[in-house]
Write an enzyme that holds these catalytic residues in place. Structure first.
Site, PDB file in Angstrom:
ATOM      1  CE  LYS A  62      -4.390  -2.171   2.325  1.00 35.74           C
ATOM      2  NZ  LYS A  62      -4.846  -2.282   3.482  1.00 35.74           N
ATOM      3  CE1 TYR A  66      -9.311  -2.659  -0.424  1.00 41.15           C
ATOM      4  CE2 TYR A  66      -8.404  -0.898  -1.440  1.00 41.15           C
ATOM      5  CZ  TYR A  66      -8.490  -2.483  -0.759  1.00 41.15           C
ATOM      6  OH  TYR A  66      -6.965  -2.857   0.291  1.00 41.15           O
ATOM      7  CG  PHE A 116     -13.196   1.228   6.391  1.00 38.39           C
ATOM      8  CD1 PHE A 116     -12.715   0.608   5.317  1.00 38.39           C
ATOM      9  CD2 PHE A 116     -13.902   0.743   7.373  1.00 38.39           C
ATOM     10  CE1 PHE A 116     -13.114  -0.641   5.124  1.00 38.39           C
ATOM     11  CE2 PHE A 116     -14.527  -0.859   7.487  1.00 38.39           C
ATOM     12  CZ  PHE A 116     -13.689  -1.410   6.086  1.00 38.39           C
ATOM     13  NE  ARG A 127      -7.649 -12.368   5.086  1.00 36.68           N
ATOM     14  CZ  ARG A 127      -7.536 -11.350   4.761  1.00 36.68           C
ATOM     15  NH1 ARG A 127      -7.902 -10.855   3.755  1.00 36.68           N
ATOM     16  NH2 ARG A 127      -8.609 -10.605   6.416  1.00 36.68           N
ATOM     17  CB  THR A 186      -7.536  -6.094   9.430  1.00 35.49           C
ATOM     18  OG1 THR A 186      -7.880  -6.850   8.675  1.00 35.49           O
ATOM     19  CG2 THR A 186      -7.524  -4.987   8.718  1.00 35.49           C
ATOM     20  NE  ARG A 202      -2.961  -6.328   6.264  1.00 32.07           N
ATOM     21  CZ  ARG A 202      -3.926  -6.755   6.338  1.00 32.07           C
ATOM     22  NH1 ARG A 202      -4.320  -7.766   7.161  1.00 32.07           N
ATOM     23  NH2 ARG A 202      -4.739  -6.708   5.221  1.00 32.07           N
ATOM     24  CG  ASN A 255      -3.072  -2.578   6.762  1.00 37.44           C
ATOM     25  OD1 ASN A 255      -3.508  -2.084   5.252  1.00 37.44           O
ATOM     26  ND2 ASN A 255      -4.509  -3.882   7.101  1.00 37.44           N
ATOM     27  CG  HIS A 285      -5.046  -6.667  -0.330  1.00 35.82           C
ATOM     28  ND1 HIS A 285      -6.864  -6.221  -0.172  1.00 35.82           N
ATOM     29  CD2 HIS A 285      -5.567  -7.376  -1.725  1.00 35.82           C
ATOM     30  CE1 HIS A 285      -7.315  -7.160  -0.551  1.00 35.82           C
ATOM     31  NE2 HIS A 285      -7.215  -7.419  -1.079  1.00 35.82           N
ATOM     32  CD  GLU A 303      -8.555  -8.703  -3.684  1.00 29.95           C
ATOM     33  OE1 GLU A 303      -9.731  -8.820  -3.628  1.00 29.95           O
ATOM     34  OE2 GLU A 303      -7.811  -9.197  -3.766  1.00 29.95           O
TER      35      GLU A 303
HETATM   36  P1  ADP Z   1      -8.313  -6.921   5.056  1.00 28.37           P
HETATM   37  O1  ADP Z   1      -6.919  -6.213   4.688  1.00 28.37           O
HETATM   38  O2  ADP Z   1      -7.286  -7.752   6.749  1.00 28.37           O
HETATM   39  O3  ADP Z   1      -9.390  -7.863   4.372  1.00 28.37           O
HETATM   40  P2  ADP Z   1     -10.935  -5.177   5.553  1.00 28.37           P
HETATM   41  O4  ADP Z   1     -11.231  -6.602   3.661  1.00 28.37           O
HETATM   42  O5  ADP Z   1     -11.561  -5.270   6.547  1.00 28.37           O
HETATM   43  O6  ADP Z   1      -9.500  -6.294   5.872  1.00 28.37           O
HETATM   44  O7  ADP Z   1     -10.454  -4.358   5.096  1.00 28.37           O
HETATM   45  C1  ADP Z   1     -10.439  -3.730   4.298  1.00 28.37           C
HETATM   46  C2  ADP Z   1      -9.046  -2.843   4.378  1.00 28.37           C
HETATM   47  O8  ADP Z   1     -10.176  -1.374   4.496  1.00 28.37           O
HETATM   48  C3  ADP Z   1      -7.773  -3.199   5.297  1.00 28.37           C
HETATM   49  O9  ADP Z   1      -6.707  -3.617   5.233  1.00 28.37           O
HETATM   50  C4  ADP Z   1      -7.264  -1.390   5.727  1.00 28.37           C
HETATM   51  O10 ADP Z   1      -6.434  -1.348   5.344  1.00 28.37           O
HETATM   52  C5  ADP Z   1      -8.979  -1.028   5.820  1.00 28.37           C
HETATM   53  N1  ADP Z   1      -9.751  -0.794   7.003  1.00 28.37           N
HETATM   54  C6  ADP Z   1     -10.436  -1.944   7.694  1.00 28.37           C
HETATM   55  N2  ADP Z   1     -10.751  -1.530   8.619  1.00 28.37           N
HETATM   56  C7  ADP Z   1     -10.963  -0.381   8.373  1.00 28.37           C
HETATM   57  C8  ADP Z   1     -11.157   0.870   9.746  1.00 28.37           C
HETATM   58  N3  ADP Z   1     -12.238   0.505  10.773  1.00 28.37           N
HETATM   59  N4  ADP Z   1     -11.624   1.822  10.180  1.00 28.37           N
HETATM   60  C9  ADP Z   1     -10.128   2.653   8.733  1.00 28.37           C
HETATM   61  N5  ADP Z   1      -9.599   1.681   7.643  1.00 28.37           N
HETATM   62  C10 ADP Z   1     -10.281   0.210   7.833  1.00 28.37           C
HETATM   63 MG    MG Z   2     -10.293  -7.675   3.062  1.00 23.93          MG
END
Ligand code: ADP
Ligand code: MG
Length: 139
Positions: A11, A51, A59, A87, A93, A104, A114, A117, A128
């Site tokens: 990212k 996304y 968010f 993962r 996350t 991460r 973080n 992805h 994707e």
């Molecule tokens: P992951 O990337 O672990 O699969 P998610 O798919 O739930 O997590 O979320 C996608 C991305 O959105 C996360 O990697 C993170 O960058 C961002 N994100 C998730 N939850 C939040 C939040 N509460 N506030 C801000 N950004 C968030």
């Molecule tokens: Mg995700």
């Protein structure tokens, strides 16, 4: 039947902080094979498309603005059970909750920024992967 590929992005904040090299080194250490890779930048529209599943989440705006704010590295990684293996390898996350030694935990800044992805299912890994790479960009 578990799939062999997952899609990762390094990212914008991790790219900006100079972590492309260290993150790619970790990925190699983890036994993931890079089958496609590019340094690129998403437009806001592309980030919104990528996304789309998170459209209703609070968010979504912050996430898509951040993901289109600077260059990224996108890559398809291959390994047995790639989605879950990656993962587990990148950690939770929220970098503050990610296990020590995970990508991460090592390179993430905060929940939104973080570091990387990782796809969440075989179906999404394929969607994707196709988002970034054509057939002739995969080896
Ligand atoms: P992951 O990337 O672990 O699969 P998610 O798919 O739930 O997590 O979320 C996608 C991305 O959105 C996360 O990697 C993170 O960058 C961002 N994100 C998730 N939850 C939040 C939040 N509460 N506030 C801000 N950004 C968030
Ligand atoms: Mg995700």
């Amino acid at each position: 039947m578990t799939g062999k590929i997952t899609l990762t992005m390094i990212k914008p904040m991790a790219v900006q902080k100079g972590f492309i090299g260290p993150i790619l080194a970790k990925i190699a250490e983890g036994g993931f094979k890079i089958v496609a890779m590019k340094y690129t930048k998403l437009s806001l529209e592309q980030a919104e498309k990528f996304y789309e599943v998170h459209k209703e989440r609070p968010f979504y705006g912050e996430l898509t603005e951040f993901m289109s704010s600077g260059p990224i590295v996108a890559a398809i990684l291959e390994k047995e059970n790639a989605v879950q293996a990656y993962r587990d390898f990148i950690g939770a996350t929220d970098p503050a909750k990610a296990d020590a030694g995970t990508i991460r935990a090592l390179y993430g800044t905060n929940l939104g920024m973080n570091a990387v992805h990782g796809s969440d299912s075989d179906e999404n890994a394929n969607i994707e992967g196709d988002f970034f790479f054509s057939k002739v960009e995969r080896y």
